[in-house]
Structures are given as structure tokens and as C-alpha cells.
Write an enzyme that holds these catalytic residues in place. Structure first.
Site, PDB file in Angstrom:
ATOM      1  N   THR A  83      23.577 -16.228   9.784  1.00 35.83           N
ATOM      2  CA  THR A  83      22.379 -16.815  10.379  1.00 35.83           C
ATOM      3  C   THR A  83      22.022 -18.061   9.588  1.00 35.83           C
ATOM      4  O   THR A  83      22.140 -18.065   8.356  1.00 35.83           O
ATOM      5  CB  THR A  83      21.191 -15.831  10.351  1.00 35.83           C
ATOM      6  OG1 THR A  83      19.956 -16.558  10.478  1.00 35.83           O
ATOM      7  CG2 THR A  83      21.133 -15.042   9.061  1.00 35.83           C
ATOM      8  N   CYS A 197      21.507 -22.934  14.763  1.00 33.32           N
ATOM      9  CA  CYS A 197      21.101 -21.549  14.930  1.00 33.32           C
ATOM     10  C   CYS A 197      22.301 -20.854  15.544  1.00 33.32           C
ATOM     11  O   CYS A 197      22.897 -21.376  16.495  1.00 33.32           O
ATOM     12  CB  CYS A 197      19.871 -21.424  15.822  1.00 33.32           C
ATOM     13  SG  CYS A 197      19.407 -19.715  16.143  1.00 33.32           S
TER      14      CYS A 197
END
Length: 230
Positions: A83, A197
Site C-alpha cells: 500500500t 494508490c
């Protein structure tokens, strides 16, 4: 082959992409029935998302540091955090283990510089777009200029990530919003746009825009394949 330690689940939608790319990468290099050696720890994202939005980053660091310790105990040779946003607490996580951390911003920066890209747009959660832990690293460590969308566009990009992409919802109208945001960034002079992202590539790919896109999920996973086989 080294064992890849993957800290995932944030969200599991993008962790699936990591798992696929890591295994495809090893198979492409070694052939036959070869696949990646992975020690995966997938966290429950709901409490972490709540901690993010209430600003309790120290507790997210504690949870993820414990998960990283479990990954290390499982025999991993290095660690990757699947992430972009949670690299905000990468220093704390890295300090909790003895194995090296493959930082997603470093992998991305190396790819950008190899392609002679020095001015980029950055899409991601508002934490990634607005705070310094990611864009500051690109600017200070690699001398890459970073431009982010305006406030209204940042809110739209952030909302779509959490309310749609992290829940596996893909909407054409949201793709159009991202296309418009990317076009605006290009008008401001960026050479390329970072999909900062790990879920964004589920929504928009290179075929959807003429502006060069850098998918951090793919870049991060491909660099992990190199490390695993080094």
C-alpha cells in the site's frame, strides 16, 4: 530464490494484484512451474481505515509493525508494504524488523529516472497526495518534482478509492473523473502521472489516457521479483 514478505490487505483488492504480478514475474524469469516464494500477512483493513481517518497513525504503526514481525518470523528475506498510504509509517515498521524494506516510492522513483521523467503528477489517497512522506521522498531523495491535483479533485480521487475501489466497485463515470484529473495535471506540465494508490490501476490503465502512467503496484512487485532473484 529469496522469500518475499508481503504485508497486504490494504485493501485485499490490490493485494490480489500483487500476488498475481509477483508470481507472473517469477514464472517469466524462471519458466516451467516456478512461482514466487511469498510469506503473506493480510490484515483486516476496516480498523486501519478508521485509524487513518481519525489520525491515529501511531496505532496503525503498532498493528503493522507486529504484522511485519510475524512476516519476518515466517522466514521472509525482505519486506514489502502493499500500500502507498501506509508508507507513512514505513520508518516505524522498518525499525521493528531486521530484514530490509523495499520502499514503494524508491522503486517508483528509480523507474521514473530510468525513463528520464523529472516532473510527475501524483494520484492517491489524500494522505499520500497532501502529506510529505511520499512526495517529499521523491523530491528530496530523487529530485523529482511532484504536482498534485487541486482540492476538489483530491477529494474526488480519495472518495473513489475508499468508497469504490477498495470495495471492488469499478464505475465508468469514476474512470472519466480520473481521466479528467490526469488531463488537468498534464496541462500543468507533468511528464507522467503516478498511480500512487495500489487500487487505482483497477480503474484506469494506460489505454485510457495518452499521458504516461506509472502503476506503483506493478513497479513495486516487479522490483520485488528482482530482489527475490538477485
Amino acid at each position: 530464490m529469496k522469500t518475499i514478505g508481503l504485508l497486504g490487505g490494504m485493501s485485499w483488492e490490490s493485494t490480489q494484484s500483487y500476488y498475481r504480478i509477483l508470481n507472473e514475474g517469477i514464472k517469466a524469469r524462471l519458466g516451467g512451474l516456478h512461482s514466487a516464494q511469498i510469506c503473506l500477512y493480510s490484515v483486516d483493513f476496516a480498523p486501519i481505515e478508521q485509524l487513518q481517518h481519525t489520525g491515529n497513525w501511531s496505532e496503525t504503526a503498532r498493528i503493522l509493525s507486529q504484522a511485519a514481525s510475524n512476516i519476518e518470523a515466517g522466514g521472509s528475506d525482505f519486506l514489502m508494504i502493499g500500500t502507498n498510504t501506509m508508507h507513512k509509517v514505513a520508518d516505524e515498521i522498518e525499525a521493528a524488523v531486521q530484514i530490509p524494506l523495499l520502499h514503494i516510492a524508491d522503486a517508483t522513483a528509480e523507474k521514473l529516472l530510468a525513463d528520464n521523467i523529472h516532473h510527475v503528477g501524483l494520484l492517491g489517497t489524500r494522505f499520500t497526495m497532501e502529506e510529505d512522506f511520499y512526495k517529499g521522498r521523491l523530491q528530496e531523495k530523487y529530485d523529482i518534482r511532484v504536482t498534485v491535483p487541486d482540492l476538489t479533485d483530491r477529494e474526488s480521487v480519495h472518495r473513489i478509492i475508499y468508497q469504490e475501489l477498495c470495495q471492488g466497485i469499478i464505475r465508468p463515470e469514476s474512470r472519466e473523473i480520473y481521466q479528467q484529473v490526469i488531463a488537468k495535471l498534464h496541462q500543468q506540465g507533468v511528464q507522467a502521472v503516478i498511480l500512487g494508490c495500489t487500487e487505482i490501476a483497477l480503474l484506469i490503465q494506460q489505454k485510457d489516457t495518452n499521458v504516461p502512467l506509472y502503476d506503483t503496484t506493478s513497479i513495486h512487485a516487479e522490483k520485488a521479483v528482482e530482489w527475490a532473484l538477485a
